[in-house]
Scaffold this motif. Structure first.
Motif, PDB file in Angstrom:
ATOM      1  N   LEU A   1       0.824  -1.205   0.000  1.00 33.88           N
ATOM      2  CA  LEU A   1       0.000   0.000   0.000  1.00 33.88           C
ATOM      3  C   LEU A   1       0.857   1.254   0.000  1.00 33.88           C
ATOM      4  CD1 LEU A   1      -2.699   1.576   0.420  1.00 33.88           C
ATOM      5  CD2 LEU A   1      -2.361   1.196   2.890  1.00 33.88           C
ATOM      6  N   LEU A   2       1.913   1.277   0.810  1.00 33.10           N
ATOM      7  CA  LEU A   2       2.744   2.478   0.959  1.00 33.10           C
ATOM      8  C   LEU A   2       3.545   2.804  -0.290  1.00 33.10           C
ATOM      9  CD1 LEU A   2       4.054   1.845   4.593  1.00 33.10           C
ATOM     10  CD2 LEU A   2       2.269   3.457   3.880  1.00 33.10           C
TER      11      LEU A   2
ATOM     12  N   LEU B   1      -3.110   3.722  -3.061  1.00 29.18           N
ATOM     13  CA  LEU B   1      -3.226   4.956  -2.281  1.00 29.18           C
ATOM     14  C   LEU B   1      -4.372   5.831  -2.802  1.00 29.18           C
ATOM     15  CD1 LEU B   1       0.547   5.874  -1.789  1.00 29.18           C
ATOM     16  CD2 LEU B   1      -1.086   5.259   0.005  1.00 29.18           C
ATOM     17  N   ALA B   2      -4.551   5.826  -4.125  1.00 29.19           N
ATOM     18  CA  ALA B   2      -5.650   6.612  -4.703  1.00 29.19           C
ATOM     19  C   ALA B   2      -6.998   6.044  -4.261  1.00 29.19           C
ATOM     20  CB  ALA B   2      -5.546   6.602  -6.228  1.00 29.19           C
TER      21      ALA B   2
ATOM     22  N   HIS C   1      -1.206  13.102   1.970  1.00 26.71           N
ATOM     23  CA  HIS C   1      -1.050  13.880   0.752  1.00 26.71           C
ATOM     24  C   HIS C   1       0.401  13.854   0.275  1.00 26.71           C
ATOM     25  CE1 HIS C   1      -1.801  17.041  -2.183  1.00 26.71           C
ATOM     26  NE2 HIS C   1      -0.755  17.716  -1.694  1.00 26.71           N
ATOM     27  N   PHE C   2       1.326  14.056   1.191  1.00 26.42           N
ATOM     28  CA  PHE C   2       2.747  14.056   0.826  1.00 26.42           C
ATOM     29  C   PHE C   2       3.178  12.683   0.327  1.00 26.42           C
ATOM     30  CE2 PHE C   2       7.237  13.489   1.899  1.00 26.42           C
ATOM     31  CZ  PHE C   2       7.798  14.550   1.201  1.00 26.42           C
ATOM     32  N   LEU C   3       2.704  11.619   0.974  1.00 24.07           N
ATOM     33  CA  LEU C   3       3.065  10.258   0.577  1.00 24.07           C
ATOM     34  C   LEU C   3       2.600   9.976  -0.843  1.00 24.07           C
ATOM     35  CD1 LEU C   3       4.193   7.453   1.360  1.00 24.07           C
ATOM     36  CD2 LEU C   3       1.897   6.880   2.187  1.00 24.07           C
ATOM     37  N   MET C   4       1.362  10.362  -1.172  1.00 26.19           N
ATOM     38  CA  MET C   4       0.841  10.130  -2.511  1.00 26.19           C
ATOM     39  C   MET C   4       1.652  10.890  -3.553  1.00 26.19           C
ATOM     40  SD  MET C   4      -3.286  10.174  -1.790  1.00 26.19           S
ATOM     41  CE  MET C   4      -3.663   9.893  -3.524  1.00 26.19           C
ATOM     42  N   GLU C   5       2.016  12.107  -3.242  1.00 29.36           N
ATOM     43  CA  GLU C   5       2.822  12.884  -4.181  1.00 29.36           C
ATOM     44  C   GLU C   5       4.184  12.223  -4.399  1.00 29.36           C
ATOM     45  OE1 GLU C   5       3.149  16.838  -2.714  1.00 29.36           O
ATOM     46  OE2 GLU C   5       1.287  17.519  -3.645  1.00 29.36           O
ATOM     47  N   GLN C   6       4.784  11.777  -3.325  1.00 29.72           N
ATOM     48  CA  GLN C   6       6.113  11.158  -3.396  1.00 29.72           C
ATOM     49  C   GLN C   6       6.079   9.882  -4.248  1.00 29.72           C
ATOM     50  OE1 GLN C   6       7.697   9.410   0.272  1.00 29.72           O
ATOM     51  NE2 GLN C   6       9.559  10.617  -0.005  1.00 29.72           N
ATOM     52  N   VAL C   7       5.066   9.042  -4.023  1.00 31.65           N
ATOM     53  CA  VAL C   7       4.968   7.780  -4.754  1.00 31.65           C
ATOM     54  C   VAL C   7       4.585   8.023  -6.213  1.00 31.65           C
ATOM     55  CG1 VAL C   7       3.714   5.584  -4.881  1.00 31.65           C
ATOM     56  CG2 VAL C   7       4.458   6.469  -2.669  1.00 31.65           C
ATOM     57  N   ASP C   8       3.670   8.963  -6.445  1.00 32.39           N
ATOM     58  CA  ASP C   8       3.282   9.279  -7.823  1.00 32.39           C
ATOM     59  C   ASP C   8       4.483   9.780  -8.624  1.00 32.39           C
ATOM     60  OD1 ASP C   8       0.650   8.530  -7.588  1.00 32.39           O
ATOM     61  OD2 ASP C   8      -0.069  10.549  -7.077  1.00 32.39           O
ATOM     62  N   ALA C   9       5.291  10.635  -7.967  1.00 36.64           N
ATOM     63  CA  ALA C   9       6.482  11.164  -8.654  1.00 36.64           C
ATOM     64  C   ALA C   9       7.448  10.037  -9.012  1.00 36.64           C
ATOM     65  CB  ALA C   9       7.165  12.204  -7.769  1.00 36.64           C
TER      66      ALA C   9
END
Length: 637
Positions: A53-54, A60-61, A101-109
């Protein structure tokens, strides 16, 4: 608590390390356990685990739009606030929103910078080499996304677990294996995944045994001989995967926590028969042996408590009484001692110890022994067995001493009633059968330490060096075969009884005789007695040359009197100047008072007159080996 710059939520330590505030902190074992527990419905629906998941943008979405997320975040915030007021909970929840929010941005990037290609172990190993042995946070996120993608290709938890296991197997770099360790560990925490890896063992006990073997790093004896179990065993041992070890331990403790019996099946009303209780206690004992490792039980103190709680549940109330009701006193105590030995913690050992004390100190104990065991020798053996069990039991020194004294008193009364020591207490032993009876009991450990054990040993030792005793014992033991066999049996029994006695087979003997046939005759007798180390000399001069510098190594000398070059008497004189304590047996054809006196003047130990039968020589040898050089001990032999 306040937030740090917008690039990431602030960092702060939380109670028990449950959840921190940096994305990487969410990967700690404690944080993942909390995520697993609170997000269990979501993870189960997605066939996913926390580490996956992480690092998965799709997961995450989905989580971010799940209607249940506010409730889950509230539960996590309350855990983080650790009992503080509503304001603290609200602050924690806002931090959680920023963290997600930060985690999703980090993983998406990270995902956007990776080609959308299927990933396997070889590809992972190749890409990870570009980052070197110490990747930074961004690079670690990229690697995590790779693993999540490899898992997402499979629709089941087991399929994903097998894919990650395959990735671990293709790593030749320890750092890569350790990076994959938490991913695989999260899947191993799922009970059905681990059972499938083990080949779906047919019983709970076999599952526990296989888990213990994996954790201890032993060869897995998987019930289904699962290749995956053998592969997992190899990787956990060779790659030293600590989180996988912890996950397997978690699975084992989960199995131990299940309240259902290990082997017994209760009736429809949930009751266990006495037989079921007995089988369950034995199963717990066997499992404890399996779980035992070099540093204690696998699973540590938690495993100890879980097993000990099971024992207590089985022995409290009327269950133990029901288990014992069909047993005699000795069998009942044997069972109690056996179960106490299984006890892993103080509470069960103490409870069983109290039952043991009550049974032995019961005022009817002696009467029960007499009534239940009709044969007196069996009474002795049973009491001796109990005293040995008491000496090994977890009862405390004072209690062990008190119980031993009780058993000693009961046995002493039985010895007096059965006249067991009467014959041996006389000045002269008239009945060797009485001696052998006591010897056999002592050799079996039948006498309780104290008055009984001390007197038995003293009486046996008192007669052990008498010539008549040896002759009668050997005659009594002729059923054992030749003299050597009889002597070996006698020696074994005496040693087992604590009586010092020399085995003739270990002796080094010097035979001195100028007649070859006479020396051969003595050699034959020694061979029959099992004596292997024999030195043959033709006369006194030859004998001195053969043992020069080794005089103290000789255990017995058998020497003829009349010989050329140096007579037996002259040889005796020289031996006494060099080895005054070695037993010396003089062989003479003239056993007159005058010849005997001459030999005694030079400290001969014993003599034997020609011709002599083998039995007479055997007796002399046995007595001398065990009495040593002491002509006055029982007179000159």
């Amino acid at each position: 608590m306040t937030e740090t710059p917008a690039t990431a939520p602030g960092s702060a330590s939380l109670p028990d390390g449950i959840l921190c505030e940096q994305p990487a902190d969410l990967q700690s074992p404690q944080a993942r356990q909390i995520l697993r527990r609170i997000l269990e419905p979501f993870l189960s629906e997605q066939a996913a685990v926390p580490m996956e998941l992480l690092h998965s943008p799709p997961l995450l979405a989905q989580l971010s739009v799940d209607d249940r997320l506010p409730d889950w975040k509230n539960k996590i915030a309350r855990l983080q606030a650790d009992g503080q007021d509503a304001k603290a909970v609200d602050m924690r929840q806002r931090i959680m929103d920023a963290l997600l929010h930060f985690l999703m941005e980090q993983v998406d990037a990270a995902a956007s910078n990776l080609p959308n290609l299927p990933m396997d172990g070889k590809t992972f190993a190749m890409l990870s080499k570009k980052f070197g042995p110490t990747p930074d946070e961004r690079e670690r996120t990229l690697l995590g996304v790779l693993v999540a993608r490899a898992a997402e290709r499979h629709g089941t938890e087991f399929g994903k677990a097998e894919a990650v296991l395959d990735m671990v197997a293709h790593q030749d770099d320890v750092n890569n294996a350790l990076f994959l360790d938490p991913f695989l560990a999260d899947f191993l925490r799922i009970p059905h995944v681990t059972r499938t890896f083990l080949g779906n063992p047919p019983s709970r006990m076999e599952t526990l045994r296989d888990l213990a073997s994996l954790i201890k790093g032993q060869e897995v004896i998987a019930s289904g001989r699962s290749p995956l179990a053998l592969r997992l065993d190899f990787l956990v041992r060779e790659m030293k995967l600590p989180q996988c070890q912890e996950a397997l331990t978690f699975c084992l403790l989960t199995q131990l926590s299940d309240p259902d019996p290990f082997v017994a099946l209760p009736d429809p009303e949930g009751e266990m028969s006495a037989r079921d209780v007995f089988d369950e206690l034995l199963a717990i004992g066997e499992l404890a042996k399996t779980l035992k490792g070099p540093k204690g039980l696998v699973g540590g103190g938690r495993a100890v408590k879980l097993l000990d709680d099971r024992i207590m549940a089985l022995i409290t109330g009327d269950r133990l009484a029901q288990l014992m009701e069909d047993k005699g006193t000795i069998d009942r105590l044997r069972t109690l001692f056996r179960f106490q030995k299984m006890g892993l913690a103080a509470q069960s050992r103490r409870a069983l110890g109290e039952h043991i004390v009550d049974a032995i100190e019961d005022r009817d104990f002696a009467g029960r022994i007499r009534d239940e065991i009709p044969k007196s020798d069996e009474q002795m053996t049973s009491l001796g067995e109990l005293s040995e069990l008491v000496s090994q039991a977890a009862l405390g020194d004072a209690t062990r001493q008190r119980l031993t004294e009780t058993l000693d008193g009961v046995q002493y009364d039985l010895i007096r009633t059965n006249h067991l020591f009467t014959e041996l207490r006389k000045d002269k032993l008239r009945d060797i059968r009485a001696y052998m009876r006591v010897l056999n009991l002592a050799a079996e450990g039948a006498f309780v330490p104290g008055r009984c054990g001390t007197e038995a040993k003293d009486l046996l030792s008192r007669f052990a060096r008498h010539p008549d005793f040896l002759r009668n014992c050997l005659a009594h033991l002729q059923g054992a075969g030749d003299t050597g066999g009889s002597m070996e049996e006698l020696t074994r029994k005496l040693r087992a009884a604590g009586v010092s006695f020399r085995d003739a087979g270990t002796a080094r003997v010097l035979v001195v005789d100028d007649e070859e046939s006479a020396a051969a005759y003595v050699r034959m007798v020694l061979d029959d007695m099992g004596v292997q180390d024999v030195i043959i000399a033709q006369d006194g001069r030859d004998a001195m040359q053969r043992i020069k510098g080794k005089e103290q190594e000789i255990d017995l000398i058998i020497c003829d009197w009349m010989m050329p070059n140096m007579s037996g008497l002259e040889f005796l004189k020289q031996v006494r100047s060099l080895a005054p304590l070695v037993p010396f047996l003089m062989v003479t054809a003239l056993a007159t008072v005058e010849t005997v006196k001459k030999a005694m003047d030079h400290e001969v130990t014993a003599y034997i007159a020609k011709p002599f039968p083998p039995e007479q020589l055997e007796e002399k040898i046995l007595v001398l080996l065990n009495r040593g050089h002491d002509p006055a001990a029982n007179g000159l032999l």
